[in-house]
Design an enzyme around this catalytic site. Structure first.
Site, PDB file in Angstrom:
ATOM      1  N   SER A 157       0.803  -1.233   0.000  1.00 38.91           N
ATOM      2  CA  SER A 157       0.000   0.000   0.000  1.00 38.91           C
ATOM      3  C   SER A 157       0.833   1.280   0.000  1.00 38.91           C
ATOM      4  O   SER A 157       0.860   2.023   0.984  1.00 38.91           O
ATOM      5  CB  SER A 157      -0.946  -0.033   1.191  1.00 38.91           C
ATOM      6  OG  SER A 157      -1.686  -1.212   1.129  1.00 38.91           O
ATOM      7  N   ARG A 172       7.021   6.579  -4.594  1.00 34.47           N
ATOM      8  CA  ARG A 172       7.705   7.124  -3.416  1.00 34.47           C
ATOM      9  C   ARG A 172       7.171   6.420  -2.181  1.00 34.47           C
ATOM     10  O   ARG A 172       6.016   5.980  -2.170  1.00 34.47           O
ATOM     11  CB  ARG A 172       7.493   8.635  -3.297  1.00 34.47           C
ATOM     12  CG  ARG A 172       6.126   9.069  -2.881  1.00 34.47           C
ATOM     13  CD  ARG A 172       5.851  10.489  -3.262  1.00 34.47           C
ATOM     14  NE  ARG A 172       5.427  10.544  -4.661  1.00 34.47           N
ATOM     15  CZ  ARG A 172       4.163  10.397  -5.058  1.00 34.47           C
ATOM     16  NH1 ARG A 172       3.217  10.198  -4.184  1.00 34.47           N
ATOM     17  NH2 ARG A 172       3.848  10.445  -6.336  1.00 34.47           N
ATOM     18  N   ASP A 210      -4.225  -1.366  -0.645  1.00 34.88           N
ATOM     19  CA  ASP A 210      -5.220  -1.729   0.375  1.00 34.88           C
ATOM     20  C   ASP A 210      -6.623  -1.182   0.055  1.00 34.88           C
ATOM     21  O   ASP A 210      -7.627  -1.820   0.355  1.00 34.88           O
ATOM     22  CB  ASP A 210      -4.768  -1.308   1.794  1.00 34.88           C
ATOM     23  CG  ASP A 210      -4.263   0.119   1.901  1.00 34.88           C
ATOM     24  OD1 ASP A 210      -4.326   0.858   0.896  1.00 34.88           O
ATOM     25  OD2 ASP A 210      -3.806   0.511   2.994  1.00 34.88           O
TER      26      ASP A 210
HETATM   27  C1  BGC Z   1      -0.316   5.110   0.676  1.00 33.96           C
HETATM   28  C2  BGC Z   1      -1.484   4.433   0.004  1.00 33.96           C
HETATM   29  C3  BGC Z   1      -2.307   3.672   1.013  1.00 33.96           C
HETATM   30  C4  BGC Z   1      -2.666   4.551   2.201  1.00 33.96           C
HETATM   31  C5  BGC Z   1      -3.433   3.799   3.274  1.00 33.96           C
HETATM   32  C6  BGC Z   1      -0.787   5.919   1.875  1.00 33.96           C
HETATM   33  O1  BGC Z   1       0.314   6.460   2.551  1.00 33.96           O
HETATM   34  O2  BGC Z   1       0.370   5.941  -0.232  1.00 33.96           O
HETATM   35  O3  BGC Z   1      -1.046   3.569  -1.021  1.00 33.96           O
HETATM   36  O4  BGC Z   1      -3.461   3.200   0.395  1.00 33.96           O
HETATM   37  O5  BGC Z   1      -1.502   5.095   2.774  1.00 33.96           O
HETATM   38  O6  BGC Z   1      -2.718   2.708   3.733  1.00 33.96           O
END
Ligand code: BGC
Length: 493
Positions: A157, A172, A210
């Site tokens: 995620s 990133r 996620d």
């Molecule tokens: C990430 C996402 C993720 C979200 C919740 C963010 O910091 O970039 O990809 O879905 O957090 O987990």
């Protein structure tokens, strides 16, 4: 489980009669700083909607709006056994999910601790550790060693550019991760190499976010679900668009323009250019002192990783101004990130009128003796920070509804803040009602219901692996044409 919908947001200011005038003035100032009124919410949601569209355009914008190659919701008949792996911030979870073909499932799972040093360690350590956990899981659940290669849905995620369902180039790190040599690289070959080294009989069939997992899993058990949102350590959302509304894919795919495509918004990056969000000096400080300034600026105002820090910065500032904790040693409070969102929850939930639990927490954790008026200020501050987070979170949901013309739907929501932060659900729902001008303000009548999700990184990941296997068998695309990948990668940030 029947979800009865949010209750009315509470107003629990308590008696302020004994709070001296200077602290009352401080409270009033904090209220001004942290309150986001309806007009501002509406303006943020309008801008958000435009930014979602910009993210899908050829030029792109600050919200990545990533096509995920998840091209349908489940129809409920999916069946078979799949592995799911979720790399979270504190835990690594491995699941074996059996989809029963009737919108139901069985699941077995194990959790492995992610050592905190791993968040800033090396790429090799990370992939080896994950492969090792997977191996241990298989060995303990299949001790006879009789396993044919299994399909895995890997929940990773972080913002990843995807040219196919099973790959992802990390744009990133977010959420405090900072591991060298992963940003700018496809994580799938790195992970598969570690699996092969350890001879783990697993194939990475789908790499998912996620939010996408949450949306798909929630839709499996509740077909009215059209969005998945996470409000946890980080924050984000996924929803379905159609190929013809994604100009940045134009000429790159041989898909019918009406083909659905799940979009991982990565909306944590909303307003990185600081045009609309009502940032306070404390938000600016959090951003400037983070490992990635000017990134994830929306996330930094609402996600769990930052809420406690916001509260701490305000307290330290007020102490420096001589307004609270007079003559106390606040050295422990000065440690960055020494407060997490769960402490704010505890402050908000202290049932005693004199907030004696808050007193105990400050004594034991920070060696600070608080006065009752100070504790009232601290609780009001927690309420303000928690309420602002919930209200701003709702702007993204409103923006997706506005963009898609959704009048009614269910939104599957997950994450520690949504699940555990007091009143987050009600406060967010109230903000949605204000932004979308709902006439019937009884919460049970709210047409867009943001409700606890089904397990996205377990059931959702397994479902997406199953949907992928099915598409492959049917000879359908699970990614873009290989000859245009480089061209696409050159255009996305
Ligand atoms: C990430 C996402 C993720 C979200 C919740 C963010 O910091 O970039 O990809 O879905 O957090 O987990």
């Amino acid at each position: 489980m029947v979800h009865l919908g949010p209750k009315k947001p509470p107003s629990r200011k308590g008696s302020m009669a004994d709070v001296p005038r200077d602290l009352l003035e401080q409270i009033a100032q904090l209220e001004m700083l942290f309150t986001v009124d309806t007009a501002k919410l509406k303006a943020v949601a309008e801008h958000f909607k435009k930014e979602l569209e910009k993210g899908l355009s050829k030029e792109g914008g600050s919200i990545p709006m990533i096509p995920t190659w998840v091209m349908s919701m489940p129809d409920g008949t999916e069946s078979g056994t799949y592995l799911a792996l979720d790399m979270g911030g504190t835990n690594l979870r491995v699941c074996e999910v059996t989809l029963l073909g009737n919108r139901d499932f069985d699941i077995i799972q194990s959790k492995y601790h992610m050592p905190p040093e791993m968040k800033t360690g090396t790429s090799e350590q990370l992939w080896d550790y994950i492969a090792e956990c997977l191996l241990q899981f298989l060995q303990s659940h299949h001790p006879d060693g009789n396993i044919s290669e299994m399909h895995l849905g890997f929940t990773f995620s972080y913002p990843c550019t995807q040219t196919a369902i099973n790959n992802g180039i990390l744009q990133r790190w977010t959420k405090g991760f900072d591991i060298d040599d992963v940003e700018g690289h496809d994580v799938q070959p790195m992970f598969e190499a570690a699996l092969q080294k350890k001879k783990v009989p697993v194939k990475v069939t789908a790499l998912i976010n996620d939010t996408t997992g949450t949306m798909v899993a929630s839709n499996y058990t509740d077909p009215e679900t059209q969005m998945g949102v996470i409000f946890g350590t980080g924050c984000n959302a996924a929803y379905f668009d159609v190929v013809k509304n994604i100009p940045k894919l134009e000429g790159l795919v041989d898909l019918d323009p009406e083909t659905p495509m799940a979009i991982n918004c990565e909306w944590g990056a909303f307003d990185n250019e600081h045009l609309i969000l009502p940032r306070t000096a404390y938000d600016v400080q959090i951003d400037n002192e983070s490992p990635r300034p000017n990134q994830q600026c929306f996330e930094k105002m609402i996600a769990g990783l930052y809420l406690g820090e916001l509260h701490r910065l305000v307290m330290v500032d007020m102490h420096t101004q001589g307004l609270i904790f007079e003559k106390q040693d606040v050295s422990k409070l000065k440690v960055p990130y020494s407060i997490d969102a769960s402490l704010l929850s505890q402050i908000e939930e202290d049932p005693f009128e004199n907030l004696s639990e808050v007193q105990d927490i400050f004594e034991s954790r920070f060696n600070i003796t608080t006065t009752e008026p100070e504790r009232k200020l601290l609780r009001r501050l927690a309420e303000l920070i928690g309420t602002r987070a919930a209200r701003l979170s709702a702007t993204g949901i409103a923006a997706i509804c506005m963009k898609k013309g959704i009048k009614a739907c269910h939104v599957g929501a997950d994450g520690s803040v949504f699940n555990k932060y007091p009143h987050f659900e009600e406060r967010g729902a109230q903000a949605l009602a204000e932004m979308l001008d709902w006439k019937d303000l009884r919460p049970s009548k709210y047409p867009v219901k943001v409700q606890p999700a089904e397990d996205g990184s377990g059931v959702g990941a397994a479902l997406i692996a199953a949907l992928t296997v099915k598409r492959v068998k049917e000879g359908k695309a699970v990614g873009m044409r290989p000859d245009v990948r480089e061209k696409y990668l050159a255009t996305v940030k």
